[in-house]
Design an enzyme around this catalytic site. Structure first.
Site, mmCIF file in Angstrom:
data_model
loop_
_atom_site.group_PDB
_atom_site.id
_atom_site.type_symbol
_atom_site.label_atom_id
_atom_site.label_comp_id
_atom_site.label_asym_id
_atom_site.label_seq_id
_atom_site.Cartn_x
_atom_site.Cartn_y
_atom_site.Cartn_z
ATOM 1 C CD GLU A 113 -2.453 1.307 2.787
ATOM 2 O OE1 GLU A 113 -2.780 0.060 3.299
ATOM 3 O OE2 GLU A 113 -2.951 2.058 3.282
ATOM 4 N NE ARG B 285 -0.050 8.726 5.233
ATOM 5 C CZ ARG B 285 0.485 8.153 6.374
ATOM 6 N NH1 ARG B 285 1.391 8.986 7.028
ATOM 7 N NH2 ARG B 285 0.418 7.015 6.705
ATOM 8 C CE LYS C 296 -6.031 2.238 7.502
ATOM 9 N NZ LYS C 296 -4.922 3.064 6.729
HETATM 10 O O1 LIG Z 1 -4.232 7.368 6.516
HETATM 11 C C1 LIG Z 1 -4.147 6.253 6.046
HETATM 12 O O2 LIG Z 1 -4.809 5.648 5.468
HETATM 13 C C2 LIG Z 1 -2.828 5.843 6.311
HETATM 14 O O3 LIG Z 1 -2.141 5.450 5.490
HETATM 15 C C3 LIG Z 1 -2.440 5.865 7.871
HETATM 16 C C4 LIG Z 1 -1.664 4.373 8.075
HETATM 17 O O4 LIG Z 1 -2.363 3.130 7.953
HETATM 18 C C5 LIG Z 1 -1.055 4.565 9.635
HETATM 19 O O5 LIG Z 1 -0.388 5.705 9.388
HETATM 20 C C6 LIG Z 1 -0.147 3.317 9.782
HETATM 21 O O6 LIG Z 1 0.900 3.543 10.329
HETATM 22 P P1 LIG Z 1 1.856 2.866 11.544
HETATM 23 O O7 LIG Z 1 1.150 3.365 12.477
HETATM 24 O O8 LIG Z 1 3.056 3.736 11.524
HETATM 25 O O9 LIG Z 1 1.904 1.448 11.036
#
Ligand SMILES: O=C(O)C(=O)C[C@H](O)[C@H](O)COP(=O)(O)O
Length: 212
Positions: free
Chosen positions: A43, A47, A131
């Site tokens: 994925e 961003r 999700k």
């Molecule tokens: O906004 C979205 O859809 C994202 O991409 C958010 C990510 O899923 C998280 O930021 C995962 O980050 P970790 O907590 O570092 O594994």
């Protein structure tokens, strides 16, 4: 393999690496390392400026990779991701407009939810794979376990704050299809082109099993 449904995505690997690309040049070697380690679904979050070009390059140049777009927050981004060659879509939350655009794209999608009401709203639309974001901050494993009672038909990809240590506990839940996380691609490893380290992290993640 091209996933035709979110369930297909869950079947690819226990972990979906969430990748933040600062440079499109890193996309191909990074994806090769993840695939070599056993993680096919990748994925790429929308961003950064480099994300769409990164998706395009991975889709064109990395056999075995199933590249999707993450952080999809608008219908415009859905269309741009599909045009770049994304094979699936992930969003942090969902709105009726965003869901409609995801549907129109024809791509498997994991719209984000954090509450029972949000999950119910998607269920009403016929969506049962979601999700769960931000997983740890929104209640973590205990919260998801609680949801499995009243909403056993929903399967989640929890993401947000998940670690290699906590992933097996999540994977043990009946309503978890896979987990997502950024720990596979530490920023310093990506910036420094340390692809063997990324491959090693991917290999360890690909062999994670449900605890217990
Ligand atoms: O906004 C979205 O859809 C994202 O991409 C958010 C990510 O899923 C998280 O930021 C995962 O980050 P970790 O907590 O570092 O594994």
């Amino acid at each position: 393999m091209t996933p035709r449904s979110s369930e297909d995505l869950f079947a690819l690997a226990p972990v979906i690496p969430v990748v933040v690309l600062e440079s499109a040049d890193a996309a191909v070697p990074l994806a090769r390392a993840l695939v070599a380690g056993g993680l096919a679904a990748i994925e790429v979050t929308l961003r950064t400026e480099a994300a769409l070009e990164g998706i395009e390059r991975i889709a064109a140049e990395v056999p075995g990779a199933v590249v999707g777009a993450g952080t999809v927050t608008s219908p415009e981004q859905v269309r741009a991701a599909a045009e770049a060659g994304a094979a699936f879509l992930v969003s942090p939350g969902c709105t009726p407009r965003l869901l409609a655009a995801m549907r129109d794209s024809g791509l498997p999608a994991l719209p984000g939810v954090a509450t029972a009401s949000e999950a119910l709203a998607l269920l009403e639309e016929g969506v049962s794979a979601m999700k769960f974001f931000p997983a740890e901050a929104a209640g973590g494993r205990a919260y998801l376990k609680s949801l499995s009672g009243p909403l056993p038909q929903v399967r989640f990809c929890p993401t947000g704050g998940i670690t290699p240590q906590s992933a097996p506990d999540y994977l043990a839940l009946p309503n978890v299809g896979c987990v997502g996380g950024t720990w596979l691609t530490p920023p310093d490893a990506v910036a420094g082109g340390d692809w063997p380290r990324v491959e090693e992290l991917a290999r360890a993640a690909a062999s994670l099993r449900p605890k217990g």
